[in-house]
Design an enzyme around this catalytic site. Structure first.
Site, short mmCIF file in Angstrom:
data_model
loop_
_atom_site.label_atom_id
_atom_site.label_comp_id
_atom_site.label_asym_id
_atom_site.label_seq_id
_atom_site.Cartn_x
_atom_site.Cartn_y
_atom_site.Cartn_z
N LYS A 188 0.84 -1.20 0.00
CA LYS A 188 0.00 0.00 0.00
C LYS A 188 0.88 1.25 0.00
O LYS A 188 2.08 1.17 0.28
CB LYS A 188 -0.91 -0.02 1.23
CG LYS A 188 -0.15 0.00 2.56
CD LYS A 188 -1.06 -0.34 3.73
CE LYS A 188 -0.28 -0.35 5.04
NZ LYS A 188 -1.08 -0.87 6.16
N TYR A 216 16.12 31.15 6.38
CA TYR A 216 14.93 31.89 6.82
C TYR A 216 14.93 32.10 8.33
O TYR A 216 15.21 31.17 9.09
CB TYR A 216 13.65 31.13 6.45
CG TYR A 216 13.33 31.16 4.97
CD1 TYR A 216 13.03 32.37 4.34
CD2 TYR A 216 13.30 30.00 4.23
CE1 TYR A 216 12.72 32.39 2.98
CE2 TYR A 216 12.99 30.01 2.88
CZ TYR A 216 12.70 31.23 2.27
OH TYR A 216 12.40 31.25 0.94
N ARG A 227 -10.10 -0.83 16.23
CA ARG A 227 -10.14 0.11 15.10
C ARG A 227 -11.11 -0.46 14.06
O ARG A 227 -12.17 0.08 13.84
CB ARG A 227 -8.73 0.32 14.54
CG ARG A 227 -8.63 1.38 13.46
CD ARG A 227 -7.21 1.55 12.97
NE ARG A 227 -6.65 0.32 12.39
CZ ARG A 227 -5.43 0.21 11.89
NH1 ARG A 227 -4.61 1.25 11.89
NH2 ARG A 227 -5.00 -0.94 11.38
N MET A 254 11.89 24.86 1.24
CA MET A 254 11.11 23.97 0.38
C MET A 254 12.00 23.09 -0.51
O MET A 254 11.74 21.91 -0.69
CB MET A 254 10.14 24.78 -0.49
CG MET A 254 9.18 23.91 -1.27
SD MET A 254 8.10 24.81 -2.37
CE MET A 254 7.06 25.69 -1.24
#
Ligand SMILES: *Cc1c(COP(=O)(O)O)cnc(C)c1O
Length: 360
Positions: free
Chosen positions: A36, A256, A132, A304
């Protein structure tokens, strides 16, 4: 000059090795390879084609993931680990030979009311303590009878459950879940499966007919230890490269917010990977990367597309040199432990911008 952007290097020999380790641990069990979430970020097309000759079936979480495997030529059984989401899925599953978990009344009713070209193989999910998904222990007999009676369901049922604390070696909760599972399925015909990675490594009694390895196939430990301690090899090495090496004066900030100020004169390396590639932004001070045989700390904020590292005043690293964010040289579990994130999260949060390179 040859600078490489963020790249996940993927090793098929490591993946095959890990399957052999798993088979040694659970020699009498069949394997549902859990692929998955794009094979935990490793590339599902790659992983499923390497794995198909070595395993007995595949586990995914979404019908779309199952269909992608079929489109890729995978013919072995595929199991929807959370079951189907809509009655509309059922005819597609019947023609594509996709098996399903049934964990609730709604799914059972949908199967009872469907008109299908051929029956679907069903695994009844039993809640043994995770709380669950799954039917309550008291409902198991009723579901069993109705599944047996349903013509849309293949006669050979399976039973599944899932551990919630298999990584806690000193807890008796796993044994308790296992004995509830065995009791609930006693005197019922059908294969049984409860062990994922934690069960496979730590609870041999839980292996039963089918094991469902996920994270350990990719060479990563399900707990805070390092996969290597269990004989596993990391399948992924996350790399990038230095795109600048800069002289940096004492007292100058970097990046930053200027949150890090160099205590000494040094050299700052700029690495082409950032949170836009899925590298976590909120990391503690001194989270390392591996460069030319040593660990160096990330300094300043992760941006980023880039992050910055303190290479040290005497460093010889040059633009284009490879930087390893995690891999054999720097286990992902160490980054996970340091950042408080799970290895599972780190690998599945990589973004499509990261290039993939198959190295062997
Ligand atoms: C994801 C998943 C697995 C695999 O878990 P790992 O801890 O990665 O081995 C097994 N079974 C089910 C039902 C799952 O959802």
């Amino acid at each position: 000059m040859n600078m490489k952007p963020a790249t996940a290097k993927i090793s098929s020999s490591a993946l095959k090795h890990n399957i052999q380790v798993i088979k040694q641990k659970a020699p009498n069990s069949k394997i549902i390879a859990v692929v998955k979430a794009n094979a935990y970020g490793h590339g599902v097309v790659f992983a499923s084609s390497v794995l198909e000759p070595l395993v007995d079936g595949f586990g995914v979480a979404r019908l779309e993931e199952a269909l992608a495997l079929r489109a890729n030529g995978i013919i072995k059984p595929i199991l929807l680990l959370e079951g189907f989401f809509s009655p509309k899925d059922l005819p597609i599953m019947a023609v594509s030979n996709i098996q399903t978990v049934v964990h609730n009344e709604e799914q059972l009713v949908a199967l009872e009311q469907a008109e299908l070209s051929n029956p679907i193989k069903v695994w009844l999910k039993i809640d043994t303590g995770m709380h669950r998904l799954g039917v309550h222990l008291a409902q198991v007999d009723d579901f069993y009878q109705r599944l047996k009676a349903c013509e849309n369901i293949a006669p050979e049922l399976g039973f599944v459950s899932h551990f919630s604390r298999a990584d806690e070696l000193d807890s008796d909760y796993t044994q308790c879940q296992l004995s509830r599972f065995l009791t609930a399925t006693e005197n019922k015909v059908g294969e049984r499966s409860i062990a994922a990675s934690g069960g496979i490594l730590f609870w041999a009694d839980s292996h039963l007919d089918w094991i469902r390895p996920g994270i350990i196939m990719y060479g990563i430990s399900p707990n805070e230890r390092i996969g290597k301690e269990y004989g596993l090899k990391p399948v992924m090495t996350l790399t990038s490269s230095l795109i600048a090496v800069r002289e940096h004066q004492q007292g100058e900030p970097v990046g930053y917010g200027g949150v890090w100020v160099s205590p000494t004169k040094t050299k700052i390396g700029v690495v082409a990977i950032g949170y836009g590639d899925g590298y976590p932004r909120n990391i503690p001070e001194n989270t390392p990367v591996y460069v030319n045989g040593r660990l160096v700390p990330i300094v300043g904020r992760v941006s980023m597309d880039m992050l910055t590292v303190d290479l040290g005043i005497n460093s010889q690293d040059v633009v284009g040199d490879e930087v390893i964010l995690w891999g054999k040289e720097l286990p992902i579990e160490e980054i996970a432990n340091k950042t408080g994130l799970l290895s599972y999260e780190l690998i599945t949060k990589l973004t499509p911008r990261v290039l993939t390179e198959y190295i062997d």
